[in-house]
Design a protein around this motif. Structure first.
Motif, short mmCIF file in Angstrom:
data_model
loop_
_atom_site.label_atom_id
_atom_site.label_comp_id
_atom_site.label_asym_id
_atom_site.label_seq_id
_atom_site.Cartn_x
_atom_site.Cartn_y
_atom_site.Cartn_z
N MET A 244 0.85 -1.19 0.00
CA MET A 244 0.00 0.00 0.00
C MET A 244 0.89 1.24 0.00
SD MET A 244 -2.92 1.04 2.77
CE MET A 244 -4.34 1.89 2.16
N PRO A 245 0.69 2.20 -0.92
CA PRO A 245 1.53 3.39 -0.98
C PRO A 245 1.46 4.19 0.31
CG PRO A 245 0.23 3.16 -2.98
CD PRO A 245 -0.30 2.15 -2.01
N ILE A 246 2.53 4.88 0.62
CA ILE A 246 2.59 5.69 1.83
C ILE A 246 1.57 6.82 1.78
CG2 ILE A 246 4.39 7.16 0.86
CD1 ILE A 246 5.51 7.52 3.65
N ASP A 247 0.95 7.09 2.93
CA ASP A 247 0.11 8.28 3.08
C ASP A 247 1.06 9.46 3.21
OD1 ASP A 247 -1.43 10.38 3.92
OD2 ASP A 247 -2.57 9.24 5.41
N ARG A 248 1.09 10.31 2.20
CA ARG A 248 2.08 11.38 2.14
C ARG A 248 1.88 12.44 3.22
NH1 ARG A 248 4.96 10.52 -2.45
NH2 ARG A 248 4.00 9.13 -3.97
N LEU A 249 0.73 12.42 3.90
CA LEU A 249 0.49 13.35 4.98
C LEU A 249 0.83 12.74 6.35
CD1 LEU A 249 -2.90 14.92 3.81
CD2 LEU A 249 -0.58 15.82 3.51
N ASP A 250 1.03 11.44 6.39
CA ASP A 250 1.33 10.74 7.65
C ASP A 250 2.84 10.65 7.83
OD1 ASP A 250 1.60 9.10 9.81
OD2 ASP A 250 0.24 7.55 9.10
N GLN A 251 3.37 11.39 8.79
CA GLN A 251 4.81 11.41 9.01
C GLN A 251 5.28 10.32 9.96
OE1 GLN A 251 7.15 13.66 7.42
NE2 GLN A 251 5.31 13.58 6.15
N THR A 252 4.41 9.38 10.29
CA THR A 252 4.79 8.28 11.18
C THR A 252 4.65 6.91 10.51
OG1 THR A 252 2.56 8.10 12.11
CG2 THR A 252 4.10 9.61 13.21
N ALA A 253 3.98 6.87 9.35
CA ALA A 253 3.75 5.60 8.67
C ALA A 253 5.08 4.96 8.26
CB ALA A 253 2.87 5.81 7.44
N PRO A 254 5.22 3.65 8.38
CA PRO A 254 6.43 2.98 7.92
C PRO A 254 6.66 3.21 6.43
CG PRO A 254 5.09 1.50 9.25
CD PRO A 254 4.25 2.71 8.97
N LEU A 255 7.92 3.33 6.04
CA LEU A 255 8.30 3.54 4.65
C LEU A 255 8.74 2.22 4.03
CD1 LEU A 255 10.41 6.75 5.22
CD2 LEU A 255 8.30 6.66 3.89
N ARG A 256 8.53 2.12 2.74
CA ARG A 256 9.01 0.96 1.97
C ARG A 256 10.21 1.45 1.15
NH1 ARG A 256 3.85 -0.23 -1.37
NH2 ARG A 256 4.28 1.96 -1.76
N ILE A 257 11.38 1.02 1.55
CA ILE A 257 12.64 1.60 1.05
C ILE A 257 13.38 0.58 0.19
CG2 ILE A 257 14.83 2.65 1.71
CD1 ILE A 257 13.39 3.13 4.52
N ALA A 258 13.73 0.98 -1.03
CA ALA A 258 14.62 0.17 -1.88
C ALA A 258 16.04 0.68 -1.66
CB ALA A 258 14.22 0.30 -3.34
N MET A 259 16.87 -0.11 -1.02
CA MET A 259 18.25 0.27 -0.72
C MET A 259 19.16 -0.34 -1.79
SD MET A 259 19.85 2.03 1.78
CE MET A 259 18.70 1.89 3.15
N VAL A 260 19.75 0.50 -2.63
CA VAL A 260 20.61 0.03 -3.73
C VAL A 260 22.06 0.30 -3.34
CG1 VAL A 260 21.15 0.22 -6.18
CG2 VAL A 260 18.79 0.56 -5.39
N VAL A 261 22.83 -0.78 -3.15
CA VAL A 261 24.22 -0.65 -2.72
C VAL A 261 25.15 -1.06 -3.86
CG1 VAL A 261 23.60 -1.04 -0.31
CG2 VAL A 261 24.27 -2.99 -1.75
N PRO A 262 26.42 -0.69 -3.80
CA PRO A 262 27.36 -1.09 -4.86
C PRO A 262 27.51 -2.61 -4.92
CG PRO A 262 28.26 0.70 -3.53
CD PRO A 262 27.05 0.21 -2.81
#
Length: 366
Positions: free
Chosen positions: A1-19
């Protein structure tokens, strides 16, 4: 489910791209990888969902791992094609239905990021001058560039910097000492003239102190520098260790009188300085790059303006309290603080940046 852009506490779904060069966390050399591993776990502990895109078959972090190539590419370190292939495969799997933000730690990634369908925050881990600076000059303004020190940012102040977030480290399992180390002075870096191992030898000899040179030495330039410059300077007072693993590095730090960092270049950060202080080992360094941001003079180490000042500093530094160094790192350079800083950047970028209409349509699955 996409982040609620007004909710500053909702967990984020992060794509971490490393070398694609080393595993996370690295078994030996790999400052960027060490920082990324600590960040991934700290973000996970804050409730965020982190997916790690890297090379190899897995990681020692809490993140979900997605491999873009089965073999780590450390033998091709610095070449463009392995990194391009890695990024192309990762980008095919970065879907806006799955991720809120991308955090890119590669060199080429910021230049390619506008084609992604997810907003990108990119940490610049190297000095933003020369060819890298030219690339960063042309990065699309939709990409949030993050500096790792104010000193790094001053090298190219007009880049579209989104924030400055100091590197941090995981501290729960870091051993530390309560009394000054009685062992040799320690130099810990890669064998390069920029890192000043020759200056370390001269300073320790002038101070009458033994020295251990422990560093990365597997690339041809590093091997050549060690053979042609450092080995002719060796004597009974200088011990050389090639490519020590992480456990050995911490053993050396715990026993060392101090860490010496006589750098000749504007180092953007210097993670080994933080690692030394975390063990209670004070630092003697030249006033270059980010050193003044990391070391508290007279508390966690001594910062010298000139190489001629190093011998006296090596004599004086043993009087500093190890507890002050440990406390400084816990208060200023923890993985938790780093994760808090990046979370603020992620939320801003996820809430305000919209991908280009010409963004890549992901077709891969994982």
């Amino acid at each position: 489910m996409p982040i609620d852009r007004l909710d500053q506490t909702a967990p984020l779904r992060i794509a971490m791209v490393v070398p694609p060069w080393y595993e996370l966390p690295p078994a030996g050399y790999g400052g960027v990888e060490q920082v990324c591993a600590a960040l991934v776990d700290a973000l996970g502990a804050r409730g965020h969902e982190v997916t790690l895109f890297g090379a190899g078959t897995g990681s020692g972090t809490s993140a979900r791992f997605v491999g873009t190539m089965s073999r780590l590419q450390h033998d091709r370190l610095g070449q463009s094609l392995p990194e391009l292939a890695h990024l192309a495969r990762a980008d095919q799997m970065i879907n806006p239905d799955v991720f809120d933000v991308v955090h890119d730690h590669t060199t080429i990634g910021p230049f390619l990021a506008p084609r992604r369908s997810v907003p990108t925050v990119a940490t610049v881990h190297n000095r933003p001058t020369g060819e890298l600076g030219d690339i960063l000059d042309d990065v699309d303004r939709s990409v949030g560039l993050v500096a790792i020190s104010h000193a790094q940012r001053r090298l190219r102040p007009y880049l579209p910097w989104a924030a400055t977030v100091h590197n941090g480290m995981a501290l729960d399992d870091v051993p530390y000492k309560t009394e000054a180390g009685a062992g040799p002075v320690l130099w810990l870096a890669r064998f390069s003239p920029d890192k000043g191992p020759d200056l370390a030898v001269r300073a320790c000899r002038a101070a009458g102190l033994p020295l251990v040179l422990a560093g990365k030495c597997d690339e041809p330039e590093e091997q050549r520098y060690l053979a042609e410059v450092i080995e002719p300077m060796q004597g009974p007072d200088v011990t050389v260790l090639r490519n020590p693993d992480r456990e050995t590095c911490f053993e050396l730090l715990l026993s060392a009188r101090c860490l010496i960092m006589p750098i000749r270049w504007e180092e953007p950060f210097g993670m080994v300085i933080v690692e030394a202080m975390a063990t209670g080992t004070p630092v003697v360094a030249l006033d270059r790059g980010a050193v003044p941001e990391l070391v508290r003079p007279g508390v966690t180490g001594l910062v010298c303006a000139d190489p001629d000042d190093l011998p006296e500093a090596l004599q004086r530094v043993a009087a500093l309290d190890p507890a002050a160094s440990v406390a400084h790192v816990r208060n200023s350079f923890s993985a938790e603080l780093m994760a808090e800083g990046y979370e603020r950047v992620y939320r801003h970028w996820a809430a305000t940046v919209r991908p280009s209409e010409n963004a890549l349509i992901p077709t891969g699955a994982w």
